[in-house]
Enzyme design. Structure first.
Site, PDB file in Angstrom:
ATOM      1  N   VAL A  13       0.810  -1.233   0.000  1.00 16.14           N
ATOM      2  CA  VAL A  13       0.000   0.000   0.000  1.00 16.14           C
ATOM      3  C   VAL A  13       0.839   1.277   0.000  1.00 16.14           C
ATOM      4  O   VAL A  13       0.282   2.378  -0.024  1.00 16.14           O
ATOM      5  CB  VAL A  13      -1.018   0.024   1.168  1.00 16.14           C
ATOM      6  CG1 VAL A  13      -1.902  -1.211   1.136  1.00 16.14           C
ATOM      7  CG2 VAL A  13      -0.336   0.178   2.522  1.00 16.14           C
ATOM      8  N   ARG A  14       2.154   1.129   0.048  1.00 13.65           N
ATOM      9  CA  ARG A  14       3.036   2.316  -0.004  1.00 13.65           C
ATOM     10  C   ARG A  14       4.285   1.974  -0.802  1.00 13.65           C
ATOM     11  O   ARG A  14       4.638   0.810  -0.951  1.00 13.65           O
ATOM     12  CB  ARG A  14       3.474   2.731   1.399  1.00 13.65           C
ATOM     13  CG  ARG A  14       2.404   3.380   2.208  1.00 13.65           C
ATOM     14  CD  ARG A  14       2.967   4.086   3.434  1.00 13.65           C
ATOM     15  NE  ARG A  14       3.537   3.170   4.406  1.00 13.65           N
ATOM     16  CZ  ARG A  14       4.796   3.234   4.856  1.00 13.65           C
ATOM     17  NH1 ARG A  14       5.611   4.174   4.420  1.00 13.65           N
ATOM     18  NH2 ARG A  14       5.233   2.369   5.753  1.00 13.65           N
ATOM     19  N   VAL A  63       3.925  -9.434   8.773  1.00 13.32           N
ATOM     20  CA  VAL A  63       4.560 -10.547   8.040  1.00 13.32           C
ATOM     21  C   VAL A  63       5.487 -11.379   8.926  1.00 13.32           C
ATOM     22  O   VAL A  63       5.811 -12.522   8.589  1.00 13.32           O
ATOM     23  CB  VAL A  63       5.339 -10.079   6.779  1.00 13.32           C
ATOM     24  CG1 VAL A  63       4.418  -9.474   5.742  1.00 13.32           C
ATOM     25  CG2 VAL A  63       6.479  -9.137   7.141  1.00 13.32           C
ATOM     26  N   ASN A  89       7.698  -8.085  -0.514  1.00 10.28           N
ATOM     27  CA  ASN A  89       8.199  -6.712  -0.582  1.00 10.28           C
ATOM     28  C   ASN A  89       8.317  -6.034   0.783  1.00 10.28           C
ATOM     29  O   ASN A  89       9.160  -5.150   0.962  1.00 10.28           O
ATOM     30  CB  ASN A  89       7.270  -5.898  -1.502  1.00 10.28           C
ATOM     31  CG  ASN A  89       7.500  -4.415  -1.385  1.00 10.28           C
ATOM     32  OD1 ASN A  89       8.436  -3.867  -1.957  1.00 10.28           O
ATOM     33  ND2 ASN A  89       6.656  -3.741  -0.608  1.00 10.28           N
ATOM     34  N   SER A 141      18.255  -6.061  -1.758  1.00 13.50           N
ATOM     35  CA  SER A 141      18.778  -4.689  -1.823  1.00 13.50           C
ATOM     36  C   SER A 141      20.230  -4.764  -2.266  1.00 13.50           C
ATOM     37  O   SER A 141      20.904  -5.778  -2.006  1.00 13.50           O
ATOM     38  CB  SER A 141      18.719  -4.049  -0.433  1.00 13.50           C
ATOM     39  OG  SER A 141      19.518  -2.881  -0.394  1.00 13.50           O
ATOM     40  N   TYR A 154      20.259  -4.884   8.407  1.00 16.41           N
ATOM     41  CA  TYR A 154      19.554  -4.844   7.114  1.00 16.41           C
ATOM     42  C   TYR A 154      20.327  -5.634   6.051  1.00 16.41           C
ATOM     43  O   TYR A 154      19.739  -6.418   5.287  1.00 16.41           O
ATOM     44  CB  TYR A 154      19.383  -3.383   6.717  1.00 16.41           C
ATOM     45  CG  TYR A 154      18.558  -3.123   5.479  1.00 16.41           C
ATOM     46  CD1 TYR A 154      17.170  -3.243   5.509  1.00 16.41           C
ATOM     47  CD2 TYR A 154      19.152  -2.728   4.281  1.00 16.41           C
ATOM     48  CE1 TYR A 154      16.407  -2.986   4.377  1.00 16.41           C
ATOM     49  CE2 TYR A 154      18.401  -2.462   3.152  1.00 16.41           C
ATOM     50  CZ  TYR A 154      17.027  -2.594   3.193  1.00 16.41           C
ATOM     51  OH  TYR A 154      16.274  -2.330   2.076  1.00 16.41           O
ATOM     52  N   LYS A 158      18.999  -8.861   3.953  1.00 18.30           N
ATOM     53  CA  LYS A 158      18.841  -8.815   2.498  1.00 18.30           C
ATOM     54  C   LYS A 158      19.795  -9.782   1.786  1.00 18.30           C
ATOM     55  O   LYS A 158      19.473 -10.286   0.699  1.00 18.30           O
ATOM     56  CB  LYS A 158      19.041  -7.377   1.994  1.00 18.30           C
ATOM     57  CG  LYS A 158      17.945  -6.411   2.474  1.00 18.30           C
ATOM     58  CD  LYS A 158      16.568  -6.835   1.975  1.00 18.30           C
ATOM     59  CE  LYS A 158      15.483  -5.830   2.299  1.00 18.30           C
ATOM     60  NZ  LYS A 158      14.165  -6.232   1.787  1.00 18.30           N
TER      61      LYS A 158
END
Ligand code: NDP
Length: 246
Positions: A13-14, A63, A89, A141, A154, A158
């Protein structure tokens, strides 16, 4: 390109997920979009995507909760009858220098970005194996490929997504289920909006194309990987970074 297909997009939604949702609907797909907390963005998305005339279902949940993946897959199956595409995502950052990073900062990023993707990958693939068809796209990423200071958590999550993508692609290929990863560079969304103008200008200096990417740039790649145009591509991680990681 996706007429008659159905897709689940987490974090739809974004930002990048929202752009992917629009590209999919514009190309004829029914979509189930998941989000965590931004009800206003969810309502706006539902209204705006109605113009394409495909089914748009929206589901709220985390999630990182394995039961949410089961619920989302069941809802998509019930509404669409099948699941052709999964886009993992949803993602977060909690940037800190290594020596200041707490265990919780590491765990929460890995729980959302890596374990969340695993739960959806597992639940969707059980449907796709029976269908003998499916395309799964995991958002990684360039940070997962090259690393970045302040993002040990992060980067680990990823990089994990890339390993998971290759292993799942090897397992699922014989069932005609493809699994690929997208590794974006510096894309203009709420996630990168935290940087000030001078930080952004510095980033642009190391991007060959001299600009940040747009969510639509990433959505075009997701559309290609979701469609039959990429029928012979699996286990790949495709960087989309304007040349930043060269
Ligand atoms: P945004 O922060 O703009 O949007 C993130 C989306 O994910 C939101 O819809 C959010 O829901 C959802 N989300 C976050 N955590 C959860 C959760 N625990 N459960 C369910 N939904 C969740 O991110 P971007 O669009 O920028 O990024 C999308 C993906 O692309 C991420 O995986 C990110 O790591 C990756 N990426 C982004 C880059 C960039 O430069 N922007 C670069 C490289 C990779 P809600 O709306 O409710 O908050």
């Amino acid at each position: 390109m996706l007429k008659g297909k159905s897709a689940i997009i987490t974090g739809g939604v974004r930002g990048i997920g929202r752009a992917i949702a629009e590209a999919f609907c514009r190309n004829g797909a029914d979509v189930l979009l998941c989000y965590r907390s931004n009800d206003a963005a969810a309502e706006k998305t539902q209204d705006e995507l109605a113009q394409y005339g495909t089914k748009v279902e929206i589901l709220k949940g985390d999630v990182a909760d394995p039961e949410f993946a089961t619920e989302a897959i069941a809802k998509a199956k019930e509404n669409f009858g099948k699941i052709d595409i999964l886009v993992n995502n949803a993602g977060i950052t909690k940037d800190k220098l290594l020596i200041q990073m707490k265990g919780d900062d590491f765990d929460s990023v890995v729980d959302t970005n890596l374990k969340g993707s695993f739960y959806f990958l597992k639940a969707a693939s059980s449907v796709m194996i029976k269908q003998r068809a499916g395309s799964i796209i995991n958002l990684s990423s360039v940070v997962g490929v090259k690393g970045n200071p302040g993002q040990v958590n992060y980067a680990a999550s990823k990089a994990g997504v890339i390993g998971m993508t290759m292993a799942a692609a090897k397992e699922l290929g014989r069932r005609n289920v493809r699994v690929n990863a997208i590794a974006p560079g510096f894309i203009e969304t709420d996630m990168t909006d935290e940087l000030n103008d001078s930080q952004k200008a510095k980033m642009n200096e190391v991007i060959s194309l001299g600009r940040m990417g747009s969510p639509e740039d990433v959505a075009n790649l997701a559309l290609f990987l979701a469609s039959d145009m990429s029928a012979y591509i699996t286990a790949q991680t495709i960087c989309i970074d304007g040349g930043m990681s060269i």
